[in-house]
Motif scaffolding. Structure first.
Motif, PDB file in Angstrom:
ATOM      1  N   THR A  17       0.843  -1.230  -0.064  1.00 25.04           N
ATOM      2  CA  THR A  17      -0.014  -0.035   0.033  1.00 25.04           C
ATOM      3  C   THR A  17       0.735   1.293   0.042  1.00 25.04           C
ATOM      4  O   THR A  17       2.130   1.096   0.230  1.00 25.04           O
ATOM      5  CB  THR A  17      -0.922  -0.100   1.264  1.00 25.04           C
ATOM      6  OG1 THR A  17      -0.122   0.194   2.301  1.00 25.04           O
ATOM      7  CG2 THR A  17      -1.759  -1.279   1.262  1.00 25.04           C
ATOM      8  N   ILE A  18       0.360   2.449  -0.421  1.00 24.93           N
ATOM      9  CA  ILE A  18       0.980   3.543  -0.238  1.00 24.93           C
ATOM     10  C   ILE A  18       1.483   3.852   1.135  1.00 24.93           C
ATOM     11  O   ILE A  18       2.390   4.457   1.258  1.00 24.93           O
ATOM     12  CB  ILE A  18       0.095   4.811  -0.757  1.00 24.93           C
ATOM     13  CG1 ILE A  18      -0.153   4.412  -2.419  1.00 24.93           C
ATOM     14  CG2 ILE A  18       0.528   6.245  -0.534  1.00 24.93           C
ATOM     15  CD1 ILE A  18      -0.925   5.499  -3.006  1.00 24.93           C
TER      16      ILE A  18
ATOM     17  N   ILE B  51      -3.767  10.321   7.323  1.00 25.32           N
ATOM     18  CA  ILE B  51      -4.618   9.815   6.219  1.00 25.32           C
ATOM     19  C   ILE B  51      -5.843   9.910   6.463  1.00 25.32           C
ATOM     20  O   ILE B  51      -6.876  10.405   5.340  1.00 25.32           O
ATOM     21  CB  ILE B  51      -4.115   8.544   5.789  1.00 25.32           C
ATOM     22  CG1 ILE B  51      -2.811   8.416   5.157  1.00 25.32           C
ATOM     23  CG2 ILE B  51      -5.350   7.742   4.794  1.00 25.32           C
ATOM     24  CD1 ILE B  51      -2.335   7.043   4.917  1.00 25.32           C
TER      25      ILE B  51
ATOM     26  N   CYS C 114      -2.873  13.226  -0.195  1.00 21.59           N
ATOM     27  CA  CYS C 114      -3.622  12.868  -1.296  1.00 21.59           C
ATOM     28  C   CYS C 114      -2.565  12.764  -2.479  1.00 21.59           C
ATOM     29  O   CYS C 114      -1.364  12.927  -2.640  1.00 21.59           O
ATOM     30  CB  CYS C 114      -4.528  13.910  -1.621  1.00 21.59           C
ATOM     31  SG  CYS C 114      -3.673  15.803  -2.331  1.00 21.59           S
ATOM     32  N   ASP C 115      -3.238  12.259  -3.707  1.00 23.60           N
ATOM     33  CA  ASP C 115      -2.232  12.207  -5.029  1.00 23.60           C
ATOM     34  C   ASP C 115      -2.163  13.272  -5.830  1.00 23.60           C
ATOM     35  O   ASP C 115      -2.940  14.171  -5.476  1.00 23.60           O
ATOM     36  CB  ASP C 115      -2.698  10.673  -5.674  1.00 23.60           C
ATOM     37  CG  ASP C 115      -4.094  11.058  -6.108  1.00 23.60           C
ATOM     38  OD1 ASP C 115      -4.551  11.990  -6.359  1.00 23.60           O
ATOM     39  OD2 ASP C 115      -4.629   9.762  -6.682  1.00 23.60           O
TER      40      ASP C 115
ATOM     41  N   ILE D 254      -5.667   9.809  -0.045  1.00 21.17           N
ATOM     42  CA  ILE D 254      -5.156   8.691  -0.006  1.00 21.17           C
ATOM     43  C   ILE D 254      -5.693   7.785   1.058  1.00 21.17           C
ATOM     44  O   ILE D 254      -6.006   8.435   2.148  1.00 21.17           O
ATOM     45  CB  ILE D 254      -3.825   8.619   0.265  1.00 21.17           C
ATOM     46  CG1 ILE D 254      -2.823   9.552  -0.876  1.00 21.17           C
ATOM     47  CG2 ILE D 254      -2.941   7.096   0.362  1.00 21.17           C
ATOM     48  CD1 ILE D 254      -2.992   8.542  -2.430  1.00 21.17           C
ATOM     49  N   THR D 255      -6.071   6.757   0.975  1.00 21.34           N
ATOM     50  CA  THR D 255      -6.729   5.985   1.880  1.00 21.34           C
ATOM     51  C   THR D 255      -5.741   4.924   2.709  1.00 21.34           C
ATOM     52  O   THR D 255      -4.769   4.601   2.007  1.00 21.34           O
ATOM     53  CB  THR D 255      -8.114   5.130   1.613  1.00 21.34           C
ATOM     54  OG1 THR D 255      -7.456   4.047   0.845  1.00 21.34           O
ATOM     55  CG2 THR D 255      -8.943   5.861   0.742  1.00 21.34           C
TER      56      THR D 255
ATOM     57  N   ARG E 145      -5.050   1.851   0.185  1.00 22.32           N
ATOM     58  CA  ARG E 145      -5.139   2.085  -1.228  1.00 22.32           C
ATOM     59  C   ARG E 145      -3.742   1.394  -1.695  1.00 22.32           C
ATOM     60  O   ARG E 145      -2.637   1.630  -1.138  1.00 22.32           O
ATOM     61  CB  ARG E 145      -5.146   3.474  -1.642  1.00 22.32           C
ATOM     62  CG  ARG E 145      -4.836   3.690  -2.981  1.00 22.32           C
ATOM     63  CD  ARG E 145      -5.155   5.251  -3.221  1.00 22.32           C
ATOM     64  NE  ARG E 145      -4.536   5.655  -4.705  1.00 22.32           N
ATOM     65  CZ  ARG E 145      -4.805   6.743  -5.253  1.00 22.32           C
ATOM     66  NH1 ARG E 145      -5.252   7.888  -4.492  1.00 22.32           N
ATOM     67  NH2 ARG E 145      -4.297   7.007  -6.432  1.00 22.32           N
TER      68      ARG E 145
ATOM     69  N   TYR F 281      -0.414   0.239  -3.648  1.00 23.04           N
ATOM     70  CA  TYR F 281       0.613   0.922  -4.173  1.00 23.04           C
ATOM     71  C   TYR F 281       0.593   1.195  -5.880  1.00 23.04           C
ATOM     72  O   TYR F 281       0.201   0.203  -6.520  1.00 23.04           O
ATOM     73  CB  TYR F 281       1.933   0.396  -3.734  1.00 23.04           C
ATOM     74  CG  TYR F 281       3.228   1.068  -3.996  1.00 23.04           C
ATOM     75  CD1 TYR F 281       3.428   2.269  -3.112  1.00 23.04           C
ATOM     76  CD2 TYR F 281       3.849   1.012  -4.958  1.00 23.04           C
ATOM     77  CE1 TYR F 281       4.690   2.758  -3.204  1.00 23.04           C
ATOM     78  CE2 TYR F 281       5.186   1.704  -5.292  1.00 23.04           C
ATOM     79  CZ  TYR F 281       5.662   2.686  -4.435  1.00 23.04           C
ATOM     80  OH  TYR F 281       6.600   3.442  -4.586  1.00 23.04           O
TER      81      TYR F 281
ATOM     82  N   VAL G  74       2.702  11.796  -4.683  1.00 22.30           N
ATOM     83  CA  VAL G  74       2.041  11.803  -3.319  1.00 22.30           C
ATOM     84  C   VAL G  74       2.096  13.232  -2.743  1.00 22.30           C
ATOM     85  O   VAL G  74       3.247  13.580  -2.307  1.00 22.30           O
ATOM     86  CB  VAL G  74       2.018  10.647  -2.083  1.00 22.30           C
ATOM     87  CG1 VAL G  74       1.297  10.820  -1.061  1.00 22.30           C
ATOM     88  CG2 VAL G  74       1.475   9.649  -2.996  1.00 22.30           C
TER      89      VAL G  74
ATOM     90  N   TYR H  38       1.600  15.771   1.030  1.00 23.54           N
ATOM     91  CA  TYR H  38       1.112  15.697   2.289  1.00 23.54           C
ATOM     92  C   TYR H  38       1.491  16.968   3.028  1.00 23.54           C
ATOM     93  O   TYR H  38       2.231  17.624   2.838  1.00 23.54           O
ATOM     94  CB  TYR H  38       1.600  14.529   2.787  1.00 23.54           C
ATOM     95  CG  TYR H  38       3.175  14.257   2.955  1.00 23.54           C
ATOM     96  CD1 TYR H  38       3.928  14.871   4.023  1.00 23.54           C
ATOM     97  CD2 TYR H  38       4.060  14.119   1.961  1.00 23.54           C
ATOM     98  CE1 TYR H  38       5.247  15.015   4.014  1.00 23.54           C
ATOM     99  CE2 TYR H  38       5.228  13.941   2.049  1.00 23.54           C
ATOM    100  CZ  TYR H  38       6.083  14.331   3.092  1.00 23.54           C
ATOM    101  OH  TYR H  38       7.291  14.647   2.802  1.00 23.54           O
TER     102      TYR H  38
END
Length: 311
Positions: free
Chosen positions: A30-31, A51, A57-58, A64-65, A68, A70, A76, A78
């Motif tokens: 995952t991210i 998150i 967010c992207d 982003i969850t 989610r 990868y 990304v 933040y």
């Protein structure tokens, strides 16, 4: 080749732009897993909290969850979690503002850009909050301890024209410094050149044998009572150039926490600022050909001689 300027999908918050990381090819499920591994100083719980607050967010602005998968390549964005900062009790002064430039007189102890423990107290963030200019970018920098003039670009469309002035040496910069003055010394060299390299300590520079890569013009303005006022004009722009050149001449700048002795970090004495001032800037404006000159309202003064003891 000019790097494309991507739109930032998250707005500036409290004067601070969101940070960005590009996702490389890799095995992360995952991210969120990538972010935890990429930034080990930030706990998984802290990332999940960001998150959940939609602070990650992207590049398309999609939050982003925690689950989610990868995706690479992907950018990304933040928001940094900011610790409480100790206020620096000095204010900057905006000397000039137009559609393309902001000229600011920076106080000592304030870094030009966010670094380490200084974010909200950096000059850039202060100005973004004060002026409401999210695209503001410094065209050059002076040390955190140094006071005086800093130029900022307002518009990305004209930024490159102003940035080019510095490597092409089309801008005249003049500094002032107060240094100790020893009995028997009567002059300073008109020009000082040396080779500057990184010191063993990452915060400092030192001189080394070899072809000079730094040059400073020096004028003695006043000398009395054990101190002198120098005008320093850097021809080159090496890190700590003026401070190292003064130290090499046996004239370390008064209250310098780096030279000749590196003082422990975090020991700012607001009553003893470095006596180095970025006094003036002048250049031919690349947009209209006009000569522009700016001068700091600050002044450095030689210390008064101690009063003689009563008989």
């Amino acid at each position: 080749m000019t790097r494309p300027r991507f739109p930032v999908p998250m707005p500036t918050r409290d004067g601070v732009s969101p940070s960005c990381v590009s996702l490389p090819h890799g095995p992360w499920p995952t991210i969120a897993d990538f972010l935890v591994e990429r930034f080990p100083a930030i706990s998984r719980e802290a990332w999940l909290s960001r998150i959940e607050a939609n602070d990650v967010c992207d590049e398309h602005g999609v939050p982003i969850t925690a689950t989610r998968r990868y995706e690479s390549p992907l950018r990304v964005y933040y928001y940094r979690a900011l610790d409480a900062e100790t206020p620096i009790p000095f204010e900057e002064l905006v000397l000039h503002q137009d559609d393309d430039l902001v000229v600011v007189d920076k106080p000592p102890f304030v870094p030009v850009t966010p670094t380490g423990k200084y974010v909200q107290q950096s000059l850039l963030v202060r100005l973004k909050r004060k002026l409401g200019l999210d695209d503001l970018v410094p065209l050059h920098r002076i040390d955190r301890n140094t006071s005086g003039l800093v130029l900022f670009s307002v518009r990305p469309e004209t930024r490159g024209l102003y940035q080019a002035m510095f490597p092409e040496r089309r801008i005249d910069k003049h500094y002032e410094a107060v240094v100790p003055w020893h009995e028997g010394v009567s002059s300073v060299p008109a020009v000082y050149r040396s080779r500057l390299v990184d010191d063993d300590h990452f915060m400092r520079m030192r001189e080394a044998p070899g072809e000079p890569n730094s040059e400073t013009r020096i004028v003695l303005r006043e000398a009395r009572d054990g101190h002198a006022l120098l005008e320093l004009s850097p021809v080159t722009g090496r890190k700590h150039q003026l401070r190292v050149h003064c130290q090499a001449l046996g004239l370390p700048i008064v209250n310098d926490p780096f030279y000749p002795t590196l003082q422990p970090a975090g020991n700012d004495d607001f009553d003893r600022p470095l006596q180095l001032l970025a006094r003036s800037l002048s250049f031919v404006d690349p947009l209209n050909g006009a000569l522009r000159t700016f001068e700091s309202p600050r002044r450095l003064a030689l210390p008064s001689a101690p009063a003689a003891a009563a008989a």
